[in-house]
Design a protein around this motif. Sequence first.
Motif, PDB file in Angstrom:
ATOM      1  N   ASP A  66      -9.121  -8.675  -7.705  1.00 50.52           N
ATOM      2  CA  ASP A  66     -10.140  -8.847  -6.660  1.00 50.52           C
ATOM      3  C   ASP A  66     -10.857 -10.184  -6.750  1.00 50.52           C
ATOM      4  OD1 ASP A  66     -11.705  -8.525  -8.903  1.00 50.52           O
ATOM      5  OD2 ASP A  66     -12.974  -6.933  -8.078  1.00 50.52           O
ATOM      6  N   GLY A  67     -10.252 -11.141  -7.459  1.00 52.50           N
ATOM      7  CA  GLY A  67     -10.847 -12.475  -7.528  1.00 52.50           C
ATOM      8  C   GLY A  67     -10.910 -13.071  -8.919  1.00 52.50           C
ATOM      9  N   ASN A  68     -10.301 -12.442  -9.908  1.00 46.34           N
ATOM     10  CA  ASN A  68     -10.376 -12.954 -11.282  1.00 46.34           C
ATOM     11  C   ASN A  68      -9.619 -14.273 -11.457  1.00 46.34           C
ATOM     12  OD1 ASN A  68     -11.993 -10.840 -12.299  1.00 46.34           O
ATOM     13  ND2 ASN A  68     -10.210  -9.518 -12.486  1.00 46.34           N
ATOM     14  N   LEU A  69      -8.404 -14.377 -10.878  1.00 49.11           N
ATOM     15  CA  LEU A  69      -7.679 -15.642 -10.973  1.00 49.11           C
ATOM     16  C   LEU A  69      -8.439 -16.737 -10.223  1.00 49.11           C
ATOM     17  CD1 LEU A  69      -5.031 -17.110 -11.891  1.00 49.11           C
ATOM     18  CD2 LEU A  69      -4.208 -16.720  -9.564  1.00 49.11           C
ATOM     19  N   TYR A  70      -9.014 -16.402  -9.110  1.00 48.52           N
ATOM     20  CA  TYR A  70      -9.803 -17.341  -8.307  1.00 48.52           C
ATOM     21  C   TYR A  70     -10.939 -17.920  -9.149  1.00 48.52           C
ATOM     22  CZ  TYR A  70     -12.455 -18.998  -4.204  1.00 48.52           C
ATOM     23  OH  TYR A  70     -13.130 -19.749  -3.273  1.00 48.52           O
ATOM     24  N   ASP A  71     -11.606 -17.059  -9.920  1.00 51.49           N
ATOM     25  CA  ASP A  71     -12.694 -17.523 -10.794  1.00 51.49           C
ATOM     26  C   ASP A  71     -12.149 -18.391 -11.925  1.00 51.49           C
ATOM     27  OD1 ASP A  71     -14.528 -16.149  -9.249  1.00 51.49           O
ATOM     28  OD2 ASP A  71     -14.536 -14.378 -10.542  1.00 51.49           O
ATOM     29  N   TYR A  84      -7.145 -16.758   2.709  1.00 47.52           N
ATOM     30  CA  TYR A  84      -7.235 -15.748   1.650  1.00 47.52           C
ATOM     31  C   TYR A  84      -8.694 -15.301   1.512  1.00 47.52           C
ATOM     32  CZ  TYR A  84      -2.453 -16.841   0.244  1.00 47.52           C
ATOM     33  OH  TYR A  84      -1.083 -17.009   0.220  1.00 47.52           O
ATOM     34  N   PHE A  85      -8.918 -14.028   1.384  1.00 43.40           N
ATOM     35  CA  PHE A  85     -10.262 -13.468   1.441  1.00 43.40           C
ATOM     36  C   PHE A  85     -10.929 -13.417   0.068  1.00 43.40           C
ATOM     37  CE2 PHE A  85     -12.950  -9.594   1.109  1.00 43.40           C
ATOM     38  CZ  PHE A  85     -13.946  -9.943   2.008  1.00 43.40           C
ATOM     39  N   ASN A  86     -11.931 -14.251  -0.148  1.00 43.69           N
ATOM     40  CA  ASN A  86     -12.776 -14.205  -1.345  1.00 43.69           C
ATOM     41  C   ASN A  86     -11.994 -14.032  -2.645  1.00 43.69           C
ATOM     42  OD1 ASN A  86     -14.942 -14.437   0.373  1.00 43.69           O
ATOM     43  ND2 ASN A  86     -15.530 -12.280   0.260  1.00 43.69           N
ATOM     44  N   GLY A  87     -10.927 -14.798  -2.799  1.00 50.30           N
ATOM     45  CA  GLY A  87     -10.168 -14.776  -4.039  1.00 50.30           C
ATOM     46  C   GLY A  87      -9.096 -13.713  -4.120  1.00 50.30           C
ATOM     47  N   ARG A  88      -8.963 -12.889  -3.074  1.00 49.05           N
ATOM     48  CA  ARG A  88      -7.881 -11.893  -3.053  1.00 49.05           C
ATOM     49  C   ARG A  88      -6.603 -12.542  -2.515  1.00 49.05           C
ATOM     50  NH1 ARG A  88     -13.280 -10.567  -3.304  1.00 49.05           N
ATOM     51  NH2 ARG A  88     -13.641  -8.314  -3.478  1.00 49.05           N
ATOM     52  N   LYS A  93      -9.778  -6.984   1.582  1.00 55.09           N
ATOM     53  CA  LYS A  93      -9.861  -6.287   0.300  1.00 55.09           C
ATOM     54  C   LYS A  93      -8.503  -5.737  -0.133  1.00 55.09           C
ATOM     55  CE  LYS A  93     -14.688  -4.784   0.761  1.00 55.09           C
ATOM     56  NZ  LYS A  93     -15.591  -3.600   0.818  1.00 55.09           N
ATOM     57  N   VAL A  94      -8.309  -5.656  -1.451  1.00 58.80           N
ATOM     58  CA  VAL A  94      -7.098  -5.039  -1.994  1.00 58.80           C
ATOM     59  C   VAL A  94      -7.345  -3.540  -2.171  1.00 58.80           C
ATOM     60  CG1 VAL A  94      -6.218  -7.122  -3.076  1.00 58.80           C
ATOM     61  CG2 VAL A  94      -7.802  -5.657  -4.350  1.00 58.80           C
ATOM     62  N   PHE A  95      -6.276  -2.783  -2.341  1.00 61.44           N
ATOM     63  CA  PHE A  95      -6.376  -1.329  -2.202  1.00 61.44           C
ATOM     64  C   PHE A  95      -7.297  -0.662  -3.212  1.00 61.44           C
ATOM     65  CE2 PHE A  95      -3.324  -1.004  -5.617  1.00 61.44           C
ATOM     66  CZ  PHE A  95      -3.456   0.287  -6.114  1.00 61.44           C
ATOM     67  N   VAL A  96      -7.422  -1.217  -4.424  1.00 61.15           N
ATOM     68  CA  VAL A  96      -8.271  -0.565  -5.426  1.00 61.15           C
ATOM     69  C   VAL A  96      -9.742  -0.585  -5.021  1.00 61.15           C
ATOM     70  CG1 VAL A  96      -6.714  -0.912  -7.374  1.00 61.15           C
ATOM     71  CG2 VAL A  96      -8.360  -2.714  -6.784  1.00 61.15           C
ATOM     72  N   ILE A 311       4.796 -13.023  -0.332  1.00 63.25           N
ATOM     73  CA  ILE A 311       4.917 -12.010  -1.383  1.00 63.25           C
ATOM     74  C   ILE A 311       3.863 -10.918  -1.273  1.00 63.25           C
ATOM     75  CG2 ILE A 311       4.757 -11.621  -3.890  1.00 63.25           C
ATOM     76  CD1 ILE A 311       5.948 -14.338  -4.336  1.00 63.25           C
ATOM     77  N   HIS A 312       2.679 -11.279  -0.778  1.00 67.76           N
ATOM     78  CA  HIS A 312       1.535 -10.368  -0.858  1.00 67.76           C
ATOM     79  C   HIS A 312       1.260  -9.643   0.457  1.00 67.76           C
ATOM     80  CE1 HIS A 312       0.896 -13.582  -3.931  1.00 67.76           C
ATOM     81  NE2 HIS A 312       0.757 -12.507  -4.687  1.00 67.76           N
ATOM     82  N   LEU A 313       0.701  -8.452   0.342  1.00 68.97           N
ATOM     83  CA  LEU A 313       0.476  -7.564   1.481  1.00 68.97           C
ATOM     84  C   LEU A 313      -0.777  -7.923   2.271  1.00 68.97           C
ATOM     85  CD1 LEU A 313       1.149  -4.181  -0.382  1.00 68.97           C
ATOM     86  CD2 LEU A 313       2.758  -5.414   1.101  1.00 68.97           C
ATOM     87  N   THR A 314      -0.801  -7.539   3.534  1.00 69.57           N
ATOM     88  CA  THR A 314      -2.016  -7.664   4.338  1.00 69.57           C
ATOM     89  C   THR A 314      -3.048  -6.628   3.887  1.00 69.57           C
ATOM     90  OG1 THR A 314      -1.162  -6.128   6.010  1.00 69.57           O
ATOM     91  CG2 THR A 314      -0.785  -8.485   6.385  1.00 69.57           C
ATOM     92  N   SER A 315      -4.284  -6.860   4.255  1.00 67.14           N
ATOM     93  CA  SER A 315      -5.349  -5.924   3.888  1.00 67.14           C
ATOM     94  C   SER A 315      -5.127  -4.550   4.531  1.00 67.14           C
ATOM     95  CB  SER A 315      -6.706  -6.493   4.314  1.00 67.14           C
ATOM     96  OG  SER A 315      -7.766  -5.672   3.860  1.00 67.14           O
ATOM     97  N   TYR A 316      -4.551  -4.546   5.733  1.00 66.94           N
ATOM     98  CA  TYR A 316      -4.257  -3.277   6.393  1.00 66.94           C
ATOM     99  C   TYR A 316      -3.235  -2.477   5.584  1.00 66.94           C
ATOM    100  CZ  TYR A 316      -2.707   0.072   9.936  1.00 66.94           C
ATOM    101  OH  TYR A 316      -2.356   1.226  10.602  1.00 66.94           O
TER     102      TYR A 316
END
Length: 361
Positions: A66-71, A84-88, A93-96, A311-316
């Motif tokens: 949810d943004g750890n790599l971004y930080d 990309y949304f706030n580091g995701r 948002k991601v599913f978790v 590679i990565h999924l949409t928020s939906y």
Amino acid sequence: MNEILLDFFYNRRKKVKKISKNLKKFIFSVALGQLFLSSLPAEASQLVKANSISQLFVFGDSLVDDGNLYDLTNGESPPSSLGYFNGRFSNGKVFVENLPEDLKNNGFGQATLEYNSANNYAIAGSGINYNYFLENSMGLDYQINSFLSAQFSPSSQALGIFSTPSIDPDALYLIAVGSNDYYPDEDGNLSFDVETVVGKITESITQLANAGAKNFAIAGIPDLTIAPALNGISEDEKEFLKNLSRQHNLTLQIALDSLQQEQELDITFLDFNRFLKKSFNNFANIQDACLNLATANQCSDPNDYLFWDDIHLTSYAHTILAQRSVEVYGESNSISVPEPQAVFGLFVVAGVSLLLRNKPK
């Protein structure tokens, strides 16, 4: 004729009395069944066996980061300028992040359960013991050890007093990792084999279980070939990666079943490959990425797309993953009891059996 009838009733008097007695039992059984039926709630076909979840802890790769790599990269990856949304690694948002509310709404969470970003140790690019973005050891192994180390009080750490930490037994511990270890390098070589990857995941579960964890959700990997990044690979390469995905998920399921029995844990396997394939009809486009990284152009409606980038999924898509995960968690952590009508029927059958067992011969 009258004498024959009198003789018949005289000789059968005791059996008739016995039948009458059992008839009363039959009527009592039916009445008791009706009483039991009326006392059951409408949703009584399943009873939750697991403890209500108190917290959610997350370990894994970009699917759950949810943004750890971004930080860690000071906001460079993933770039917000591309949408990309706030580091995701998605457009939202991601599913978790949806999981706690969905769990609570379905009766699996305590009233205070909510998403807490501080409980998310996932780092995009993680494999089992290596991070492919950062090119260092910040993989799953690092995340688990970081979490366990954080459970010691600052005073005990200052004094150098370390023992097995005690962690929340009512929390749900979610692990989603594996895909990064199977993408071949430029020479077509894989970093790890299935046994090694699954072995590290089960080792991490055991580490957490030894510290007191009881409830786990472990994600399988999707079919690696459905990502747009691999649209151009050969049929032989596709078949190899498809089989690799199947082998991973099957080996992981067998390992989880064994762990669950040996250590008396509640482990839910999240079959993301099946989840995604069941959701294909929710999207107008499942082959292309909404975001074209080469041109930085975005599609007009990301909700039409399964994939945000190559590679990565949409928020939906993440929203759907959360819903599917809760459904499977409910199936895995509930025990079935007979439907109310079936319970009533059992009482009736019991009563009838009394009559038949003692019927006149």
